[in-house]
Design an enzyme around this catalytic site. Structure first.
Site, PDB file in Angstrom:
ATOM      1  CE1 TYR A 104      -3.845   2.874   0.754  1.00  0.00           C
ATOM      2  CE2 TYR A 104      -2.446   3.291   2.752  1.00  0.00           C
ATOM      3  CZ  TYR A 104      -3.929   3.364   1.749  1.00  0.00           C
ATOM      4  OH  TYR A 104      -3.750   4.266   1.687  1.00  0.00           O
ATOM      5  CG  ASP A 112       5.737   3.852   0.518  1.00  0.00           C
ATOM      6  OD1 ASP A 112       5.948   4.680   2.390  1.00  0.00           O
ATOM      7  OD2 ASP A 112       4.473   3.528   0.708  1.00  0.00           O
ATOM      8  CE  LYS A 140       1.191   4.873   8.393  1.00  0.00           C
ATOM      9  NZ  LYS A 140       1.023   4.023   7.207  1.00  0.00           N
TER      10      LYS A 140
HETATM   11  C1  LIG Z   1       0.573   5.684   5.610  1.00  0.00           C
HETATM   12  C2  LIG Z   1       1.165   4.523   4.625  1.00  0.00           C
HETATM   13  C3  LIG Z   1       1.092   5.533   3.372  1.00  0.00           C
HETATM   14  C4  LIG Z   1       0.342   6.607   3.520  1.00  0.00           C
HETATM   15  O1  LIG Z   1       0.027   7.436   3.499  1.00  0.00           O
HETATM   16  P1  LIG Z   1      -0.428   8.712   4.317  1.00  0.00           P
HETATM   17  O2  LIG Z   1       0.097   9.691   5.300  1.00  0.00           O
HETATM   18  O3  LIG Z   1      -1.841   7.239   5.306  1.00  0.00           O
HETATM   19  O4  LIG Z   1      -1.192   9.319   3.254  1.00  0.00           O
HETATM   20  C5  LIG Z   1       2.092   4.860   2.513  1.00  0.00           C
HETATM   21  N1  LIG Z   1       2.456   4.465   2.282  1.00  0.00           N
HETATM   22  C6  LIG Z   1       2.524   3.366   3.113  1.00  0.00           C
HETATM   23  C7  LIG Z   1       3.894   2.360   3.167  1.00  0.00           C
HETATM   24  C8  LIG Z   1       2.081   3.383   4.407  1.00  0.00           C
HETATM   25  O5  LIG Z   1       2.513   2.401   5.225  1.00  0.00           O
END
Ligand SMILES: *Cc1c(COP(=O)(O)O)cnc(C)c1O
Length: 434
Positions: A143, A238, A266
């Protein structure tokens, strides 16, 4: 659920779609109405009915120090009185950029944004602008936020051309996304054989946390580095979850594979809305106003968010929390595994440091297909029994359990005891026999 939470959820559903501002919070898949949270301190979270839980969601990753950490609270307070947004450069942004460049091995320059979604969306735009190519490669079950190009969750199969994973994503856009099985080098090689010169980038969670935690083969990550280099495509890690979670320098530090671009979020905001993307200078300089690729944000680099993030990273940079988090992670997950075994419930544990997932299956989980085999029925029992005993987990079998520095040995022991009760409660469940 408590009375007040129930009441608030009824009101919320009148004015907010599904009653929540992010879908997973609703708890639909586990059949609950969500507790509404009033406050949190350390590893404890309390709902509006005064029910207290040991929190393993940690706001879905950011709260690695625990809630309301005194240094983070002080940093936010100190800034608030001096104005909350200027829309102009501040020293805090320089210190934050320095800190990130110092901590994350591959980042030479960085741009702050307001969420992980913005970070991945912008990194993809940069990769496309830089290479002049359209196609992107991602992996099933990873994701990367909800930007159009990244919502594609194409079925398994090599180089399956994406179909829209959500109504509202134009097929014209989704067809540029190729989704492949994680950890499968052959699938990646085949996709590049076929589409190599059209591929702008690979984007990957180097340690996936969004199909539950999956551990990457080091050779897989290395191959991603090689093949992108060979074809002039960019490699994007990511690390919105893994960044600062598994080590001060994230997954790239642990596996020694350096991407061209890294997305962060995060933890970097210390619980305030923040994201960032950064990487090689030569690539980052293509962003406006230095370069011609556009991306902007009214609240980007917001002083409160920078203060909270800097306070958090300052503590994490010292590094001594990581061995402690590793030990807590090991205690919790080896305890859960033993409790399941004692109860005769088959589970697979994937864990790295303070993030892990318990899958209800007896086969190794190495990608989305094997993660999906995990019994949702058993998870539902597990989730509900844990919640009843005051253990707050993510309401989905495809999420990580996060431990913070504030979790104590006693809390972890209580969690394992609660899980024992949940596992024993599964003995009457027929799924077990299959
Ligand atoms: C949470 C998450 C996102 C998206 O971040 P948001 O602040 O919710 O938009 C993107 N990549 C990864 C791996 C994530 O866990």
């Amino acid at each position: 659920m408590g009375k007040q939470s129930k009441l608030l959820f009824e009101q919320a559903k009148k004015y907010i779609p599904g009653g929540v501002n992010s879908p997973v919070r609703a708890g639909k898949s586990v059949g609950i109405d969500p507790p509404f949270i009033a406050e949190a301190q350390g590893a404890l979270i309390r709902d509006v009915d005064g029910i207290e839980y040991i929190d393993y969601v940690g706001s879905w990753g950011p709260m690695i120090l625990g809630h309301a950490h005194p240094q983070v609270v002080a940093a936010i307070k100190e800034r608030t009185a001096r104005g909350t947004s200027y829309g102009a450069p501040t020293e805090l942004e320089v210190r934050m950029a320095e800190m990130i460049v110092d901590m994350v091995p591959s980042i030479e320059m960085v741009r702050m944004v307001n969420s992980g979604t913005e970070a991945t969306m912008s990194a993809i735009r940069l990769a496309r602008g830089y290479t002049g190519r359209k196609k992107i490669v991602k992996f099933d079950g990873c994701y990367h936020g909800h930007a159009d190009s990244l919502l594609v969750s194409a079925g398994s199969g090599v180089a399956t051309l994406g179909i829209p994973g959500s109504p509202g994503v134009p097929e014209d856009l989704a067809r540029h996304t190729i989704s492949l099985p994680f950890n499968e080098i052959q699938a990646v090689d085949q996709a590049f054989d076929k589409y190599g010169p059209e591929i702008a980038c690979i984007i990957v969670e180097p340690i996936p946390g969004n199909m539950g935690v999956v551990i990457p083969d080091k050779s897989f990550l290395k191959r991603l580095r090689e093949v992108t280099g060979q074809y002039g495509a960019l490699l994007i890690f990511d690390e919105v979850i893994s960044g600062f979670r598994v080590a001060p320098g994230g997954a790239q530090e642990i596996y020694g594979v350096l991407p061209d671009l890294t997305c962060l979020g995060k933890i970097i905001g210390g619980g305030l809305p923040v994201g960032a993307y950064g990487g090689r200078k030569e690539i980052m300089l293509r962003m406006a106003p230095e370069g011609e690729i556009y991306q902007a944000g009214t609240l980007s680099g917001n002083p409160l968010a920078m203060a909270a993030g800097l306070a958090t990273l300052n503590i994490l940079r010292q590094g001594d929390l990581y061995p402690e988090l590793e030990e807590k992670g090991n205690t919790l997950f080896s305890g859960l595994e033993a409790a399941a075994r004692d109860a005769g419930v088959r589970v697979v544990v994937n864990r790295i440091g303070s993030m892990g997932t318990l899958f209800f299956t007896d086969k190794p989980v190495s990608d989305f297909a094997t993660a999906k085999v995990s019994s949702e029925k058993l998870f539902k029992i597990y989730y509900n029994t844990m919640l009843e005993q005051g253990i707050y987990l993510a309401p989905s079998p495809f999420e990580a359990t996060f431990i913070s520095a504030a979790h104590t040995r006693e809390m972890i022991e209580k969690t394992i005891e609660s899980a024992s009760i949940a596992f024993r409660g599964m003995l009457n469940c027929d799924t077990l026999a299959s």
